[in-house]
Design a protein around this motif. Structure first.
Motif, PDB file in Angstrom:
ATOM      1  N   ASP A 158      39.871  12.807  -9.177  1.00  0.00           N
ATOM      2  CA  ASP A 158      38.968  12.858  -8.033  1.00  0.00           C
ATOM      3  C   ASP A 158      37.606  12.251  -8.366  1.00  0.00           C
ATOM      4  O   ASP A 158      36.946  11.663  -7.494  1.00  0.00           O
ATOM      5  N   LEU A 159      37.173  12.387  -9.617  1.00  0.00           N
ATOM      6  CA  LEU A 159      35.870  11.853 -10.006  1.00  0.00           C
ATOM      7  C   LEU A 159      35.881  10.334 -10.134  1.00  0.00           C
ATOM      8  O   LEU A 159      34.817   9.700 -10.163  1.00  0.00           O
ATOM      9  N   LEU A 160      37.061   9.758 -10.201  1.00  0.00           N
ATOM     10  CA  LEU A 160      37.155   8.300 -10.275  1.00  0.00           C
ATOM     11  C   LEU A 160      36.847   7.632  -8.935  1.00  0.00           C
ATOM     12  O   LEU A 160      36.821   6.409  -8.848  1.00  0.00           O
ATOM     13  N   ARG A 161      36.572   8.434  -7.929  1.00  0.00           N
ATOM     14  CA  ARG A 161      36.222   7.892  -6.621  1.00  0.00           C
ATOM     15  C   ARG A 161      34.754   7.491  -6.541  1.00  0.00           C
ATOM     16  O   ARG A 161      34.246   7.210  -5.448  1.00  0.00           O
ATOM     17  N   TYR A 162      34.059   7.464  -7.656  1.00  0.00           N
ATOM     18  CA  TYR A 162      32.649   7.082  -7.612  1.00  0.00           C
ATOM     19  C   TYR A 162      32.505   5.644  -7.106  1.00  0.00           C
ATOM     20  O   TYR A 162      33.369   4.799  -7.318  1.00  0.00           O
ATOM     21  N   THR A 163      31.389   5.399  -6.466  1.00  0.00           N
ATOM     22  CA  THR A 163      31.190   4.094  -5.821  1.00  0.00           C
ATOM     23  C   THR A 163      30.220   3.191  -6.574  1.00  0.00           C
ATOM     24  O   THR A 163      30.091   2.006  -6.254  1.00  0.00           O
ATOM     25  N   GLY A 164      29.533   3.749  -7.559  1.00  0.00           N
ATOM     26  CA  GLY A 164      28.599   2.949  -8.335  1.00  0.00           C
ATOM     27  C   GLY A 164      28.142   3.698  -9.568  1.00  0.00           C
ATOM     28  O   GLY A 164      28.404   4.901  -9.718  1.00  0.00           O
ATOM     29  N   SER A 165      27.465   2.985 -10.477  1.00  0.00           N
ATOM     30  CA  SER A 165      26.981   3.620 -11.702  1.00  0.00           C
ATOM     31  C   SER A 165      25.800   2.828 -12.251  1.00  0.00           C
ATOM     32  O   SER A 165      25.630   1.640 -11.952  1.00  0.00           O
ATOM     33  N   ILE A 166      24.982   3.516 -13.056  1.00  0.00           N
ATOM     34  CA  ILE A 166      23.885   2.858 -13.764  1.00  0.00           C
ATOM     35  C   ILE A 166      23.892   3.341 -15.204  1.00  0.00           C
ATOM     36  O   ILE A 166      24.316   4.473 -15.488  1.00  0.00           O
ATOM     37  N   PRO A 167      23.439   2.514 -16.165  1.00  0.00           N
ATOM     38  CA  PRO A 167      23.390   2.946 -17.565  1.00  0.00           C
ATOM     39  C   PRO A 167      22.447   4.143 -17.727  1.00  0.00           C
ATOM     40  O   PRO A 167      21.420   4.247 -17.042  1.00  0.00           O
ATOM     41  N   LEU A 168      22.809   5.045 -18.638  1.00  0.00           N
ATOM     42  CA  LEU A 168      21.982   6.208 -18.940  1.00  0.00           C
ATOM     43  C   LEU A 168      21.241   5.956 -20.247  1.00  0.00           C
ATOM     44  O   LEU A 168      21.862   5.679 -21.271  1.00  0.00           O
ATOM     45  N   TYR A 169      19.912   6.067 -20.196  1.00  0.00           N
ATOM     46  CA  TYR A 169      19.077   5.854 -21.382  1.00  0.00           C
ATOM     47  C   TYR A 169      18.480   7.184 -21.845  1.00  0.00           C
ATOM     48  O   TYR A 169      18.232   8.082 -21.022  1.00  0.00           O
TER      49      TYR A 169
ATOM     50  N   LYS B 160      13.814   7.784 -25.370  1.00  0.00           N
ATOM     51  CA  LYS B 160      13.183   6.686 -26.085  1.00  0.00           C
ATOM     52  C   LYS B 160      13.569   5.317 -25.521  1.00  0.00           C
ATOM     53  O   LYS B 160      13.176   4.283 -26.052  1.00  0.00           O
ATOM     54  N   GLY B 161      14.363   5.329 -24.462  1.00  0.00           N
ATOM     55  CA  GLY B 161      14.759   4.072 -23.843  1.00  0.00           C
ATOM     56  C   GLY B 161      15.977   3.420 -24.462  1.00  0.00           C
ATOM     57  O   GLY B 161      16.283   2.259 -24.160  1.00  0.00           O
ATOM     58  N   ASN B 162      16.706   4.164 -25.314  1.00  0.00           N
ATOM     59  CA  ASN B 162      17.909   3.621 -25.937  1.00  0.00           C
ATOM     60  C   ASN B 162      19.123   3.860 -25.052  1.00  0.00           C
ATOM     61  O   ASN B 162      19.267   4.932 -24.450  1.00  0.00           O
ATOM     62  N   ASP B 163      19.997   2.882 -24.979  1.00  0.00           N
ATOM     63  CA  ASP B 163      21.227   3.007 -24.196  1.00  0.00           C
ATOM     64  C   ASP B 163      22.147   4.026 -24.855  1.00  0.00           C
ATOM     65  O   ASP B 163      22.497   3.899 -26.027  1.00  0.00           O
ATOM     66  N   THR B 164      22.541   5.057 -24.116  1.00  0.00           N
ATOM     67  CA  THR B 164      23.405   6.106 -24.673  1.00  0.00           C
ATOM     68  C   THR B 164      24.886   5.730 -24.627  1.00  0.00           C
ATOM     69  O   THR B 164      25.721   6.465 -25.155  1.00  0.00           O
ATOM     70  N   LEU B 165      25.209   4.630 -23.969  1.00  0.00           N
ATOM     71  CA  LEU B 165      26.594   4.188 -23.734  1.00  0.00           C
ATOM     72  C   LEU B 165      27.332   5.087 -22.743  1.00  0.00           C
ATOM     73  O   LEU B 165      28.542   4.988 -22.594  1.00  0.00           O
ATOM     74  N   TRP B 166      26.587   5.969 -22.075  1.00  0.00           N
ATOM     75  CA  TRP B 166      27.108   6.709 -20.930  1.00  0.00           C
ATOM     76  C   TRP B 166      26.537   6.063 -19.669  1.00  0.00           C
ATOM     77  O   TRP B 166      25.468   5.444 -19.703  1.00  0.00           O
ATOM     78  N   GLU B 167      27.245   6.225 -18.561  1.00  0.00           N
ATOM     79  CA  GLU B 167      26.771   5.743 -17.268  1.00  0.00           C
ATOM     80  C   GLU B 167      26.736   6.900 -16.277  1.00  0.00           C
ATOM     81  O   GLU B 167      27.686   7.692 -16.211  1.00  0.00           O
TER      82      GLU B 167
ATOM     83  N   ILE C 295      26.347  13.416 -12.920  1.00  0.00           N
ATOM     84  CA  ILE C 295      27.667  13.315 -13.549  1.00  0.00           C
ATOM     85  C   ILE C 295      27.710  11.980 -14.278  1.00  0.00           C
ATOM     86  O   ILE C 295      27.465  10.931 -13.676  1.00  0.00           O
ATOM     87  N   ASP C 296      27.983  12.040 -15.573  1.00  0.00           N
ATOM     88  CA  ASP C 296      27.995  10.837 -16.413  1.00  0.00           C
ATOM     89  C   ASP C 296      29.415  10.520 -16.856  1.00  0.00           C
ATOM     90  O   ASP C 296      30.246  11.416 -17.027  1.00  0.00           O
ATOM     91  N   LEU C 297      29.666   9.245 -17.077  1.00  0.00           N
ATOM     92  CA  LEU C 297      30.968   8.772 -17.542  1.00  0.00           C
ATOM     93  C   LEU C 297      30.787   8.075 -18.879  1.00  0.00           C
ATOM     94  O   LEU C 297      29.924   7.204 -19.032  1.00  0.00           O
ATOM     95  N   CYS C 298      31.595   8.459 -19.862  1.00  0.00           N
ATOM     96  CA  CYS C 298      31.582   7.809 -21.176  1.00  0.00           C
ATOM     97  C   CYS C 298      32.520   6.606 -21.110  1.00  0.00           C
ATOM     98  O   CYS C 298      33.748   6.759 -21.111  1.00  0.00           O
TER      99      CYS C 298
END
Length: 340
Positions: free
Chosen positions: A36-47, A50-57, A97-100
């Motif tokens: 059901d969570l795969l129904r997301y319509t968009g995502s943005i990178p999560l920092y 310190k401004g580092n990319d966590t590799l989660w969205e 809700i974040d996606l790895c």
């Protein structure tokens, strides 16, 4: 150094494992599932801060879906934390809700916030993998840590395990003047032994956290696994020994510097004695999970053949050679702590 060369296979929940989960209250009906969570319509990178990319969205849902999804996700949190007492939901909201996107199973991480005091918590929604379920259950039964997880159909819910990620700890805290290197090195030896005895693999610095507890005289450390995908899958003995991962070098060097071989053997014996005590205190649960695992498929034949030969040589015990699957190998490994 330990090296995993191939991606691990995903194994479904068998009927026997499902029966085990029902018997011990791990199988619970959920109002929403991973798909059901795969129904997301968009995502943005999560920092991070310190401004580092966590590799989660951080993912977003359509207006027509968001309210329902957030409500059902809160309900899952109530089931996980308070056995379904819905009164705990009154002051909670889903912050994000974040996606790895880089993990094998691409888990979702849910951040739940209490609007009264801004206190927050996390939990994870994942595709259920038999290896991970066996790993979680063995961690619950054989380690000093209790684990909360639930399963329904092909969805797995896991609590968040708090602590400083191993990689971050070694980068930011290993040279702290307040660090107690002997206690930390001792805990790494014990963690190494726990992983090896119950055959939990791939414990490099990104797959465990360090829980730091200040006391009135000393600081206590506990290293806790947070990834259980590699429970009894690989065929190389070194994969089950955190001491062989180059990512753990800072902790390994602490041990070399501060712990003598005699002390290391003492800590290993202490941990094995604790595991033996846990085996004796939960005999029915241990027997049920091992007998279920022995009739399940959680690895490939070449890994089974390789691992049993390496462990037979390591323990000088030919009984490993008679093992036909990973469940039997885990049982034989646990037998070593009961009879030594």
């Amino acid at each position: 150094m330990a090296l995993i060369s191939k991606k691990k296979l995903i194994y479904p929940i068998s009927q026997r494992l499902r029966a085990f989960l029902v018997k011990y209250g791990r199988e619970v009906d959920f109002p929403i599932h991973y798909g059901d969570l795969l129904r997301y319509t968009g995502s943005i990178p999560l920092y991070d801060f310190k401004g580092n990319d966590t590799l989660w969205e951080t993912v977003f849902f359509a207006e027509s879906d968001r309210e329902e999804i957030h409500y059902h996700v809160k309900k899952i949190y109530a089931i996980l934390r308070s056995e379904g007492d819905m009164s705990v939901m009154d002051h909670l909201y889903i912050d994000r809700i974040d996606l790895c996107v880089y993990g094998n199973t691409q888990p979702f991480r849910v951040r739940v916030v209490n609007r009264i005091n801004d206190n927050f918590d996390y939990f994870y929604i994942k595709n259920a993998d038999a290896s991970r379920v066996y790993g979680l259950e063995l961690e619950h039964l054989l380690s000093p840590n209790r684990i909360s997880y639930l399963v329904h159909q092909n969805t797995l819910i896991e609590e968040h395990i708090a602590g400083i990620p191993g990689e971050q700890f070694m980068r930011q805290h290993i040279n702290d003047p307040n660090l107690n290197p002997i206690r930390l090195a001792k805990e790494f030896v014990k963690f190494n032994e726990r992983c090896f005895v119950r055959l939990l693999g791939d414990m490099h610095s990104s797959n465990f956290v360090i829980d730091v507890t200040p006391d009135f005289e000393e600081t206590h450390y506990r290293i806790r696994a947070i990834d259980f995908d590699q429970q009894s899958y690989e065929g190389k003995k070194s994969i089950y020994l955190p001491q062989y991962f180059k990512e753990n070098n800072a902790l390994i060097q602490l041990g070399i510097k501060h712990i003598t071989p005699e002390s290391m053997r003492q800590y290993q014996r202490e941990e094995r004695a604790l595991i033996a005590t846990r085996l004796k205190s939960s005999p029915q649960e241990i027997e049920d999970i091992l007998s279920t695992m022995e009739l399940d498929t959680v690895s490939i034949p070449e890994n089974i053949q390789s691992l049993k030969k390496e462990l037979a040589k390591h323990y000088k015990n030919p009984q490993f050679l008679a093992c036909k699957n990973m469940g039997q190998i885990v049982r034989e490994s646990l037998e070593q702590v009961l009879h030594r």
